[in-house]
Design a protein around this motif. Structure first.
Motif, PDB file in Angstrom:
ATOM      1  N   GLN A  25      31.453 -30.972 -52.783  1.00 26.99           N
ATOM      2  CA  GLN A  25      30.852 -31.557 -51.276  1.00 26.99           C
ATOM      3  C   GLN A  25      31.565 -30.824 -50.341  1.00 26.99           C
ATOM      4  O   GLN A  25      32.492 -30.858 -50.280  1.00 26.99           O
TER       5      GLN A  25
ATOM      6  N   ARG B 195      26.059 -31.289 -45.323  1.00 28.40           N
ATOM      7  CA  ARG B 195      26.439 -32.315 -46.427  1.00 28.40           C
ATOM      8  C   ARG B 195      26.112 -32.632 -46.849  1.00 28.40           C
ATOM      9  O   ARG B 195      26.198 -33.837 -47.775  1.00 28.40           O
ATOM     10  N   ARG B 196      24.718 -32.846 -46.973  1.00 26.73           N
ATOM     11  CA  ARG B 196      23.869 -33.500 -47.749  1.00 26.73           C
ATOM     12  C   ARG B 196      23.411 -32.815 -49.108  1.00 26.73           C
ATOM     13  O   ARG B 196      22.830 -32.926 -50.214  1.00 26.73           O
TER      14      ARG B 196
ATOM     15  N   ARG C 155      25.375 -29.595 -52.153  1.00 28.42           N
ATOM     16  CA  ARG C 155      26.513 -29.657 -52.508  1.00 28.42           C
ATOM     17  C   ARG C 155      26.914 -27.526 -53.100  1.00 28.42           C
ATOM     18  O   ARG C 155      25.393 -26.742 -52.454  1.00 28.42           O
TER      19      ARG C 155
END
Length: 520
Positions: free
Chosen positions: A362, A382-383, A385
């Protein structure tokens, strides 16, 4: 008398406290100096390691220059024809321009064309044509012909009066050697400035090379404190008190001792890959310890002040100590805020992309350079991976790479990334752990470098076809396909004029439909 003893009690206590502080302070002072010296030596060693890698890379770049010449079939063919024609005294214009460009662009001081018999035939640059090669140059030329590889000599000054290296590029017409190109490098023009350019803001640090020659350690580069010192300073290997001698004997890492001036220094010794050289980066121990000593004296001043305050009364000392503690806390908080601001500025202004991640892949944070490279904003990143921004073919090695890096082994490898719009780019990635569950990675886009290398490969491929008299349709077809490969989504066609000069005919168009070519 009892009251007298009671009156002396606080002074005795103060004397005992002062004695304890003196003994303990001396021990702490020495430990503090050793700790700071170790930290400074670690930084010195890091600088030496980085500089050693730069020097090794410089050597590889020079060998790469020679390999480019050696792998150029047209150059070998034309030089062979020129040397076979005894009537021509001047080099062909194309070859002369090529060698002149090499001299001016990469800092070689001369280029000498050598025939298959080992005789110099033409010299370009600062040096005049010599009637014959010296023994070392002959040996290297024979080795280059035998191995069919470029040869970069050791650093020496025995034949030309100044420190230099020579570079030999063998030329072959098939399996037959037709000659060689001898390139001369003056060490003071390129190598010595590279060695002496240190990132340390210091007045005493310097870097130089040493080499073991028989039973002596020879300094083979110039010094900061002594000009034109290369090959003029030698020390017997028995004099192991000198750090340079110990480095020449093979000791690496941090070495403490006195240098050639008799001054106490800390030395970081690093061998240069592929050579007999050892890089020495040294700095006066006095300068390394100066910041720690200033801090220690400052701390000692504060302690004396506290003792003076204690002598005037416990109450006043308590009040003074409380105010001092509050001030130190404010200073520490201010210093921490300043440090955080400085780190944030460095993080945001870095040219390379920086990503902060956890072991679950993440994203925690990213600097503007990384967001620009990925064409995302921070919330979008951040949404996602880590696998979401990597090419599918990179996924199988991701887990093992992260596990190895978190185990303490630094990671530095190229990875293929994918942007949200599907476009791909290659980046050199360096990753190191920050804690047990987080790590950071720096990204440097190398797409343009790969594109340039691809262009060089295309040029070499087309030149090879021309050199082997390939049919024109094959050459045009190769050009069209390479253009299409370099520009995905583009279709390339090449049209030719017929003999009348009034009609277009199809030259090449491997991906264009037949009806289109016929219509044109």
């Amino acid at each position: 008398m009892r009251k007298l003893y009671q009156g002396w009690g606080p002074w005795v206590l103060l004397l005992v406290l002062l004695l304890g502080l003196s003994l303990g302070g001396r021990h702490l002072y020495l430990a503090w100096l050793r700790y700071n010296l170790t930290q400074a030596q670690t930084q010195l060693l890091s600088s030496a390691h980085s500089k050693a890698e730069q020097i090794a890379a410089w050597r590889q770049e020079r060998l790469g220059d020679a390999e480019v010449l050696a792998q150029n079939p047209l150059l070998a063919k034309h030089l062979g024809e020129w040397m076979a024609d005894g009537r021509q005294s001047e080099l062909p214009t194309s070859i002369g321009k090529h060698l002149d460009a090499l001299l001016s662009r990469y800092g070689y001081i001369s280029a000498t064309v050598i025939d298959a018999d080992g005789r110099p035939r033409r010299a370009l640059g600062e040096t005049r044509l010599r009637p014959a090669l010296d023994d070392l140059e002959k040996a290297h030329m024979n080795e280059a012909w035998r191995t069919r590889r470029a040869i970069l000599s050791e650093l020496h000054d025995d034949t030309r009066g100044y420190p230099h290296l020579h570079l030999l590029a063998p030329l072959f017409d098939g399996d037959r050697p037709v000659g060689a190109i001898l390139l001369l490098i003056r060490a003071s023009d390129a190598l010595y400035p590279l060695i002496q350019s240190l990132p340390l803001p210091t007045r005493t640090a310097e870097a130089f090379l040493v080499r073991r020659e028989g039973d002596r350690a020879v300094l083979i580069s110039d010094l900061r404190h002594q000009a034109q010192a290369a090959f003029k300073i030698e020390n017997p290997l028995s004099d192991t008190q000198l750090p340079s001698v110990r480095a020449a004997l093979g000791q690496t890492g941090v070495i403490e001792g006195n240098d050639y001036r008799g001054v106490a220094v800390s030395v970081a010794a690093q061998p240069i890959k592929g050579t007999a050289w050892t890089l020495i980066v040294k700095q006066d121990t006095e300068e390394l310890l100066a910041p720690a000593r200033r801090q220690a004296w400052l701390l000692g001043g504060w302690l004396l002040t506290l003792l003076g305050l204690l002598a005037t009364g416990l109450g006043f000392l308590s009040l003074r100590s409380r105010r001092r503690h509050e001030r130190l806390m404010r200073d520490a908080e201010a210093a921490e805020r300043t440090s955080l601001r400085q780190f944030q500025n460095l993080f945001e202004q870095a040219q390379d992309g920086i990503l902060l991640m956890n072991t679950d892949h993440q994203f925690l944070d990213a600097n503007p350079a990384a967001l620009s490279l990925l064409r995302l904003d921070l919330d979008e990143l951040r949404r996602l991976r880590l696998p979401d921004i990597l090419a599918p073919e990179e996924h199988p090695r991701l887990e093992s790479a992260v596990s190895t890096m978190m185990g303490g082994q630094p990671h530095h490898q190229p990875w293929i990334h994918v942007r949200r719009d599907g476009s791909r780019f290659a980046a050199d990635v360096t990753a190191k752990p920050l804690s047990d569950t987080t790590y950071f990675a720096t990204l440097r886009d190398v797409t343009e470098q790969q594109r340039l290398r691809r262009q060089e490969d295309i040029h070499a491929k087309i030149l090879e076809l021309l050199a082997h008299d390939a049919p024109l349709p094959d050459i045009l077809d190769t050009i069209a396909r390479e253009v299409e490969h370099a520009h995905p989504g583009m279709l390339c066609g090449i049209l030719l004029l017929d003999d009348s000069g009034t009609r277009l005919i199809d030259g090449a168009g491997p991906s264009l439909p037949d009806f289109y070519n016929q219509a044109v």
